[in-house]
Motif scaffolding. Structure first.
Motif, PDB file in Angstrom:
ATOM      1  N   LEU A 197      19.297  75.589  45.247  1.00  0.00           N
ATOM      2  CA  LEU A 197      18.794  77.002  44.909  1.00  0.00           C
ATOM      3  C   LEU A 197      19.232  78.194  45.537  1.00  0.00           C
ATOM      4  N   LEU A 198      19.439  77.834  46.993  1.00  0.00           N
ATOM      5  CA  LEU A 198      20.342  79.096  48.007  1.00  0.00           C
ATOM      6  C   LEU A 198      21.384  79.360  47.376  1.00  0.00           C
ATOM      7  N   ASP A 199      22.346  78.202  47.048  1.00  0.00           N
ATOM      8  CA  ASP A 199      23.694  78.743  46.631  1.00  0.00           C
ATOM      9  C   ASP A 199      23.566  79.656  45.237  1.00  0.00           C
ATOM     10  N   TRP A 200      22.803  79.101  44.298  1.00  0.00           N
ATOM     11  CA  TRP A 200      22.552  79.953  43.208  1.00  0.00           C
ATOM     12  C   TRP A 200      22.158  81.212  43.489  1.00  0.00           C
ATOM     13  N   ALA A 201      21.162  81.430  44.476  1.00  0.00           N
ATOM     14  CA  ALA A 201      20.448  82.665  44.440  1.00  0.00           C
ATOM     15  C   ALA A 201      21.507  83.570  45.182  1.00  0.00           C
ATOM     16  N   ILE A 202      22.398  83.022  46.292  1.00  0.00           N
ATOM     17  CA  ILE A 202      23.412  84.130  46.873  1.00  0.00           C
ATOM     18  C   ILE A 202      24.550  84.329  45.882  1.00  0.00           C
ATOM     19  N   ASP A 203      24.891  83.394  44.884  1.00  0.00           N
ATOM     20  CA  ASP A 203      25.912  83.888  44.223  1.00  0.00           C
ATOM     21  C   ASP A 203      25.457  84.874  42.986  1.00  0.00           C
ATOM     22  N   ASN A 204      24.135  84.904  42.629  1.00  0.00           N
ATOM     23  CA  ASN A 204      23.605  85.544  41.544  1.00  0.00           C
ATOM     24  C   ASN A 204      22.581  86.893  42.184  1.00  0.00           C
ATOM     25  N   CYS A 205      22.653  87.194  43.338  1.00  0.00           N
ATOM     26  CA  CYS A 205      21.745  88.525  43.825  1.00  0.00           C
ATOM     27  C   CYS A 205      22.748  89.553  43.729  1.00  0.00           C
ATOM     28  N   GLU A 206      22.140  90.662  43.664  1.00  0.00           N
ATOM     29  CA  GLU A 206      22.674  92.085  43.477  1.00  0.00           C
ATOM     30  C   GLU A 206      22.168  93.029  44.575  1.00  0.00           C
ATOM     31  N   ILE A 207      22.966  93.678  45.384  1.00  0.00           N
ATOM     32  CA  ILE A 207      22.509  94.632  46.429  1.00  0.00           C
ATOM     33  C   ILE A 207      22.374  96.141  45.957  1.00  0.00           C
ATOM     34  N   GLN A 208      21.458  96.497  46.029  1.00  0.00           N
ATOM     35  CA  GLN A 208      21.262  98.111  45.437  1.00  0.00           C
ATOM     36  C   GLN A 208      20.963  98.826  46.641  1.00  0.00           C
ATOM     37  N   ARG A 223      14.115  67.218  49.264  1.00  0.00           N
ATOM     38  CA  ARG A 223      14.108  68.762  49.343  1.00  0.00           C
ATOM     39  C   ARG A 223      15.336  69.615  49.743  1.00  0.00           C
ATOM     40  N   ASN A 224      15.935  68.885  50.732  1.00  0.00           N
ATOM     41  CA  ASN A 224      17.147  69.418  51.587  1.00  0.00           C
ATOM     42  C   ASN A 224      18.190  69.797  50.228  1.00  0.00           C
ATOM     43  N   GLU A 225      18.554  68.628  49.248  1.00  0.00           N
ATOM     44  CA  GLU A 225      19.337  68.925  48.405  1.00  0.00           C
ATOM     45  C   GLU A 225      19.163  70.159  47.388  1.00  0.00           C
ATOM     46  N   LEU A 226      17.714  70.338  46.980  1.00  0.00           N
ATOM     47  CA  LEU A 226      17.188  71.307  46.111  1.00  0.00           C
ATOM     48  C   LEU A 226      17.614  72.572  46.757  1.00  0.00           C
ATOM     49  N   ILE A 227      17.248  72.780  48.047  1.00  0.00           N
ATOM     50  CA  ILE A 227      17.115  73.913  48.810  1.00  0.00           C
ATOM     51  C   ILE A 227      18.514  74.372  48.763  1.00  0.00           C
ATOM     52  N   ASN A 228      19.465  73.542  49.016  1.00  0.00           N
ATOM     53  CA  ASN A 228      20.971  73.940  48.930  1.00  0.00           C
ATOM     54  C   ASN A 228      21.459  74.270  47.599  1.00  0.00           C
TER      55      ASN A 228
END
Length: 62
Positions: free
Chosen positions: A51-62, A44-49
């Motif tokens: 997924l979070l890394d991907w989400a942070i790198d791919n989010c857009e602030i509007q 779980r820990n590895e997957l959460i890391n």
């Protein structure tokens, strides 16, 4: 002459570049995460890391 046993100091907790904290997650999200752990053979820990890394790198602030 006897060889010496050299024991290196273990880094203090948190010095490995990781921090520990707790979060609240919906049961349905935990079920999805556990399903991913079975399919990928990752913790779980590895997957959460991942997924979070991907989400942070791919989010857009509007």
């Amino acid at each position: 002459m006897k060889e010496k046993l050299i024991i290196q100091k273990k880094p203090l907790r948190g010095d490995d570049g990781y921090k520990t904290f707790s979060i609240r997650i919906k049961d349905s999200t935990v079920e999805k995460l556990d399903d991913l752990t079975l399919k990928t053979n990752r913790s779980r820990n590895e997957l959460i890391n991942i997924l979070l890394d991907w989400a942070i790198d791919n989010c857009e602030i509007q």
